[in-house]
Structure formats: structure tokens, C-alpha cells
Design a protein around this motif. Structure first.
Motif, mmCIF file in Angstrom:
data_model
loop_
_atom_site.group_PDB
_atom_site.id
_atom_site.type_symbol
_atom_site.label_atom_id
_atom_site.label_comp_id
_atom_site.label_asym_id
_atom_site.label_seq_id
_atom_site.Cartn_x
_atom_site.Cartn_y
_atom_site.Cartn_z
ATOM 1 N N ILE A 163 0.816 -1.206 0.000
ATOM 2 C CA ILE A 163 0.000 0.000 0.000
ATOM 3 C C ILE A 163 0.854 1.262 0.000
ATOM 4 O O ILE A 163 1.768 1.414 0.807
ATOM 5 N N ASN A 164 0.520 2.180 -0.914
ATOM 6 C CA ASN A 164 1.126 3.506 -0.970
ATOM 7 C C ASN A 164 -0.017 4.518 -0.950
ATOM 8 O O ASN A 164 -0.776 4.644 -1.922
ATOM 9 N N ARG A 165 -0.127 5.222 0.155
ATOM 10 C CA ARG A 165 -1.268 6.121 0.372
ATOM 11 C C ARG A 165 -0.843 7.564 0.106
ATOM 12 O O ARG A 165 0.176 8.030 0.616
ATOM 13 N N ILE A 166 -1.685 8.275 -0.713
ATOM 14 C CA ILE A 166 -1.426 9.687 -1.009
ATOM 15 C C ILE A 166 -2.631 10.494 -0.538
ATOM 16 O O ILE A 166 -3.763 10.222 -0.951
ATOM 17 N N ASP A 167 -2.380 11.475 0.333
ATOM 18 C CA ASP A 167 -3.451 12.342 0.855
ATOM 19 C C ASP A 167 -3.229 13.780 0.397
ATOM 20 O O ASP A 167 -2.109 14.293 0.457
ATOM 21 N N PHE A 168 -4.330 14.415 -0.026
ATOM 22 C CA PHE A 168 -4.320 15.837 -0.359
ATOM 23 C C PHE A 168 -5.217 16.538 0.667
ATOM 24 O O PHE A 168 -6.432 16.309 0.696
ATOM 25 N N GLU A 169 -4.638 17.377 1.490
ATOM 26 C CA GLU A 169 -5.394 18.085 2.526
ATOM 27 C C GLU A 169 -5.651 19.527 2.094
ATOM 28 O O GLU A 169 -4.721 20.236 1.668
ATOM 29 N N ALA A 170 -6.904 19.962 2.207
ATOM 30 C CA ALA A 170 -7.259 21.333 1.838
ATOM 31 C C ALA A 170 -6.848 22.285 2.963
ATOM 32 O O ALA A 170 -7.352 22.180 4.083
ATOM 33 N N LEU A 171 -5.936 23.213 2.654
ATOM 34 C CA LEU A 171 -5.519 24.211 3.647
ATOM 35 C C LEU A 171 -6.450 25.414 3.654
ATOM 36 O O LEU A 171 -6.536 26.130 4.650
ATOM 37 N N ASN A 172 -7.160 25.625 2.544
ATOM 38 C CA ASN A 172 -8.150 26.704 2.465
ATOM 39 C C ASN A 172 -9.148 26.347 1.366
ATOM 40 O O ASN A 172 -9.116 25.245 0.811
ATOM 41 N N GLU A 173 -10.025 27.303 1.039
ATOM 42 C CA GLU A 173 -11.007 27.069 -0.019
ATOM 43 C C GLU A 173 -10.934 28.150 -1.088
ATOM 44 O O GLU A 173 -11.841 28.256 -1.922
ATOM 45 N N GLY A 174 -9.875 28.960 -1.048
ATOM 46 C CA GLY A 174 -9.733 30.013 -2.044
ATOM 47 C C GLY A 174 -10.862 31.019 -1.950
ATOM 48 O O GLY A 174 -11.500 31.199 -0.909
ATOM 49 N N PHE A 175 -11.113 31.699 -3.062
ATOM 50 C CA PHE A 175 -12.185 32.700 -3.081
ATOM 51 C C PHE A 175 -13.550 32.060 -3.351
ATOM 52 O O PHE A 175 -14.580 32.679 -3.095
#
Length: 202
Positions: free
Chosen positions: A152-164
Motif C-alpha cells: 500500500i502507498n497512500r497519497i493524501d491531499f489536505e485542503a488548507l483553504n477554499e480560495g475565493f
């Protein structure tokens, strides 16, 4: 005098005879053999219909069976709750973007803003380790290469903001070491939530 009366009588008799002859001749001209008889009016017979009173007892009603449909599958349809198709609520949860098998030794991860560029930022993890602490998404693709471990190779993308324009939106692609696409998808996540894709190396 008698001669005069006799003459007038003769003239009268001749005139009377001439009139009778002309009348008889006229009737012969218009005489026809067609006889027209008026059709007698038909009398419409009215039949008296007798309606019998039908009475059901409780026993008769108990004998009546309800109609049953045979051979139909059971209906397990469940009406979706509002939150299941509410885009705002869907963004406020972690998103599973799928698991993909590959025999590749490495993977190239690229991403860009999926909508118009509005200042979205993400943090990227590989097997729970931060590899990109803060990435400002633009309209051009950017990314990194990672060696794949067996399993298993897990890749996570975490939202630091939501932009405009909420939520945080991005398009990503993952390629194997031959340049073939392993996975291609998008995420729509609110600030603080993660989108996860798993690569399973065979």
C-alpha cells in the motif's frame, strides 16, 4: 222566343261538354302509376330491466383474495437524504478517490486547479509523511515523483483553504514509470478535509 232559348241551351250544353272533355284530357296528361304511401311510425319497445339486490355476507368477503404480483424483485430503493446530494455537505468530509493496482516502481503525481484559479492551497502526504507542506494550485500542472513500496502507498491531499470560491477544487493525475495514467480524478473538499488515493504495488 222558344227558338232563342233553345239556341242558348244548345250553346250551354256544348260549352259544358267541351269543359268536361278538356278536364278529362288534362287529367290524362298528369296521370301517374306511382303510388306513395306514408310509412307508419315505428313504436320503440321499452324493455323493463329488473335489478336484483345482491348482498354480501362477511363470509363472502373473507373468501375474496387480494391480487398478488408474481416474479418481481423486492424493491430496496431508498430515497437519498438531502445531505447525500448537497454539494456543501459532501465537501465537508474526507473523500476516497479509489485504490489502483500497479507494478510500476515509481509514480508521478501532478495536479492543478480544476476550476478558475482562486488561491486554493493543499498539503500533500505520502504514507502519512508530509512531502509538500503547502502548494498553491495554479492553472498549470505541478507535482512530484515518488518511489512505490511493495503493498500500500497512500497519497493524501489536505485542503488548507477554499480560495475565493468554496470548496477547494483540484484535478490530479498519477502516471506510472512508462507514462501511462494510473488514476485521473478531481477532488472537492472543504478546508481541513482530505482526498485520498491508494496505489497498491503488486
Amino acid at each position: 222566343m222558344n227558338k232563342y232559348l233553345n239556341f242558348k241551351g244548345q250553346v250551354f250544353i256544348l260549352g259544358l261538354m267541351f269543359g268536361m272533355l278538356s278536364t278529362a284530357h288534362s287529367q290524362e296528361e298528369f296521370k301517374t302509376d306511382i303510388k306513395v304511401k306514408a310509412a307508419p311510425a315505428k313504436k320503440k319497445e321499452v324493455k323493463e330491466v329488473k335489478v336484483k339486490d345482491v348482498k354480501f355476507s362477511n363470509e363472502d368477503f373473507n373468501k375474496i383474495k387480494a391480487y398478488e404480483v408474481q416474479g418481481l424483485d423486492k424493491n430496496d430503493y431508498v430515497v437519498p437524504k438531502k445531505e447525500d446530494y448537497d454539494a456543501e455537505k459532501l465537501a465537508k468530509r474526507d473523500q476516497d478517490l479509489g485504490t489502483f493496482k500497479t507494478s510500476s516502481g515509481t509514480a508521478k503525481v501532478s495536479y492543478r486547479d480544476a476550476a478558475y484559479v482562486d488561491g486554493d492551497k493543499v498539503r500533500v502526504y505520502v504514507n502519512y509523511v508530509i512531502v509538500e507542506p503547502e502548494v498553491l494550485l495554479s492553472g498549470e500542472e505541478q507535482g512530484f515523483n515518488i518511489p512505490l513500496q511493495k503493498g500500500i502507498n497512500r497519497i493524501d491531499f489536505e485542503a488548507l483553504n477554499e480560495g475565493f470560491a468554496a470548496p477547494n477544487t483540484a484535478e490530479f493525475k498519477i502516471f506510472d514509470d512508462n507514462g501511462a495514467v494510473i488514476s485521473s480524478n478531481q477532488w472537492n473538499i472543504a478546508q481541513g478535509y482530505k482526498a485520498t488515493v491508494i496505489l497498491e504495488k503488486e
